[in-house]
Design a protein around this motif. Structure first.
Motif, PDB file in Angstrom:
ATOM      1  N   GLN A  40       1.889 -12.389  10.576  1.00  0.00           N
ATOM      2  CA  GLN A  40       0.848 -10.862   9.995  1.00  0.00           C
ATOM      3  C   GLN A  40       1.595 -10.065   8.697  1.00  0.00           C
ATOM      4  O   GLN A  40       0.970  -9.566   8.106  1.00  0.00           O
ATOM      5  N   ALA A  41       2.715 -10.264   8.431  1.00  0.00           N
ATOM      6  CA  ALA A  41       3.456  -9.977   7.026  1.00  0.00           C
ATOM      7  C   ALA A  41       2.326 -10.486   6.320  1.00  0.00           C
ATOM      8  O   ALA A  41       2.082 -10.143   5.364  1.00  0.00           O
ATOM      9  N   ARG A  42       2.505 -11.838   6.027  1.00  0.00           N
ATOM     10  CA  ARG A  42       1.619 -12.942   5.099  1.00  0.00           C
ATOM     11  C   ARG A  42      -0.078 -12.463   4.940  1.00  0.00           C
ATOM     12  O   ARG A  42       0.046 -11.839   4.333  1.00  0.00           O
ATOM     13  N   LEU A  43      -0.382 -11.936   6.384  1.00  0.00           N
ATOM     14  CA  LEU A  43      -2.009 -11.674   5.779  1.00  0.00           C
ATOM     15  C   LEU A  43      -2.016 -10.673   5.346  1.00  0.00           C
ATOM     16  O   LEU A  43      -2.924 -10.035   4.255  1.00  0.00           O
ATOM     17  N   HIS A  44      -1.045  -9.646   5.392  1.00  0.00           N
ATOM     18  CA  HIS A  44      -1.009  -8.355   5.074  1.00  0.00           C
ATOM     19  C   HIS A  44      -0.612  -8.102   3.646  1.00  0.00           C
ATOM     20  O   HIS A  44      -1.515  -7.630   2.836  1.00  0.00           O
ATOM     21  N   GLN A  45       0.115  -8.655   3.154  1.00  0.00           N
ATOM     22  CA  GLN A  45       0.496  -9.462   1.624  1.00  0.00           C
ATOM     23  C   GLN A  45      -0.666  -9.690   1.229  1.00  0.00           C
ATOM     24  O   GLN A  45      -0.961  -8.609  -0.222  1.00  0.00           O
ATOM     25  N   GLU A  46      -1.857 -10.443   1.692  1.00  0.00           N
ATOM     26  CA  GLU A  46      -2.905 -11.357   1.560  1.00  0.00           C
ATOM     27  C   GLU A  46      -3.696  -9.994   1.199  1.00  0.00           C
ATOM     28  O   GLU A  46      -4.660 -10.395   0.296  1.00  0.00           O
ATOM     29  N   ASP A  47      -3.791  -8.922   2.209  1.00  0.00           N
ATOM     30  CA  ASP A  47      -5.090  -7.814   2.367  1.00  0.00           C
ATOM     31  C   ASP A  47      -4.500  -7.331   0.982  1.00  0.00           C
ATOM     32  O   ASP A  47      -4.994  -7.060  -0.121  1.00  0.00           O
ATOM     33  N   LEU A  48      -3.327  -6.749   0.799  1.00  0.00           N
ATOM     34  CA  LEU A  48      -2.909  -5.894  -0.408  1.00  0.00           C
ATOM     35  C   LEU A  48      -3.530  -6.700  -1.731  1.00  0.00           C
ATOM     36  O   LEU A  48      -3.514  -6.241  -2.460  1.00  0.00           O
ATOM     37  N   ALA A  49      -2.844  -7.644  -1.708  1.00  0.00           N
ATOM     38  CA  ALA A  49      -3.668  -9.078  -3.136  1.00  0.00           C
ATOM     39  C   ALA A  49      -4.583  -8.597  -3.809  1.00  0.00           C
ATOM     40  O   ALA A  49      -5.470  -8.401  -4.813  1.00  0.00           O
ATOM     41  N   ALA A  50      -5.338  -8.958  -2.104  1.00  0.00           N
ATOM     42  CA  ALA A  50      -6.882  -9.042  -2.920  1.00  0.00           C
ATOM     43  C   ALA A  50      -7.699  -7.221  -3.111  1.00  0.00           C
ATOM     44  O   ALA A  50      -8.344  -7.813  -4.224  1.00  0.00           O
ATOM     45  N   THR A  51      -7.100  -6.689  -2.936  1.00  0.00           N
ATOM     46  CA  THR A  51      -7.392  -5.267  -2.692  1.00  0.00           C
ATOM     47  C   THR A  51      -6.808  -4.776  -4.255  1.00  0.00           C
ATOM     48  O   THR A  51      -7.631  -4.312  -4.691  1.00  0.00           O
ATOM     49  N   ALA A  52      -5.883  -5.187  -4.670  1.00  0.00           N
ATOM     50  CA  ALA A  52      -5.040  -5.031  -6.062  1.00  0.00           C
ATOM     51  C   ALA A  52      -6.227  -5.722  -7.007  1.00  0.00           C
ATOM     52  O   ALA A  52      -6.595  -4.916  -7.733  1.00  0.00           O
ATOM     53  N   ARG A  53      -6.686  -6.815  -6.736  1.00  0.00           N
ATOM     54  CA  ARG A  53      -7.688  -7.992  -7.181  1.00  0.00           C
ATOM     55  C   ARG A  53      -8.491  -7.218  -7.662  1.00  0.00           C
ATOM     56  O   ARG A  53      -9.589  -7.147  -9.072  1.00  0.00           O
ATOM     57  N   ALA A  54      -9.093  -6.517  -6.646  1.00  0.00           N
ATOM     58  CA  ALA A  54     -10.433  -5.733  -6.391  1.00  0.00           C
ATOM     59  C   ALA A  54     -10.744  -4.942  -7.324  1.00  0.00           C
ATOM     60  O   ALA A  54     -11.478  -4.198  -7.972  1.00  0.00           O
TER      61      ALA A  54
END
Length: 114
Positions: A40-54
């Motif tokens: 869950q933490a890994r998925l959250h980090q991926e979501d945060l990274a995608a949001t930051a990229r966007a």
């Protein structure tokens, strides 16, 4: 050994085995939950990274749009300043020519119906 002591030993053995089983079950459950939390933490980090990229891409697009608008405004301002300067220079030239006798004469002759 008396039957009561044997029974007490058996109960104690059962309690120890139950405690060990409960501890093992607890440990296995802890490992499972730990894996789930890590995923869950890994998925959250991926979501945060995608949001930051966007957000970064959107900010870059807005910056490019703003720079293009600023360049257009600067070009329009230069054009307007140039046109205003030319108009002022033409007005001054016409005023000077009108002050001369040649232009006055041509204006007078143009008004003469003969």
């Amino acid at each position: 050994m008396t039957p009561v002591q044997k029974l007490a030993g058996l109960v104690l053995l059962i309690l120890v085995l139950m405690t060990v089983a409960a501890g093992a079950a607890w440990q296995v459950q802890d490992w499972r939950i730990g894996k789930r939390l890590a995923e869950q933490a890994r998925l959250h980090q991926e979501d945060l990274a995608a949001t930051a990229r966007a957000a970064s891409a959107q900010a870059l697009a807005e910056k490019k749009k703003r720079l293009a608008i600023e360049q257009d405004l600067a070009a329009q301002d230069q054009q307007h300043t140039r046109e205003l300067s030319d108009a002022k220079r033409n007005q001054a030239l016409l005023r000077d020519r009108l002050a001369t006798a040649d232009v006055r004469l041509s204006v007078l002759l143009a008004d003469d119906p003969a």
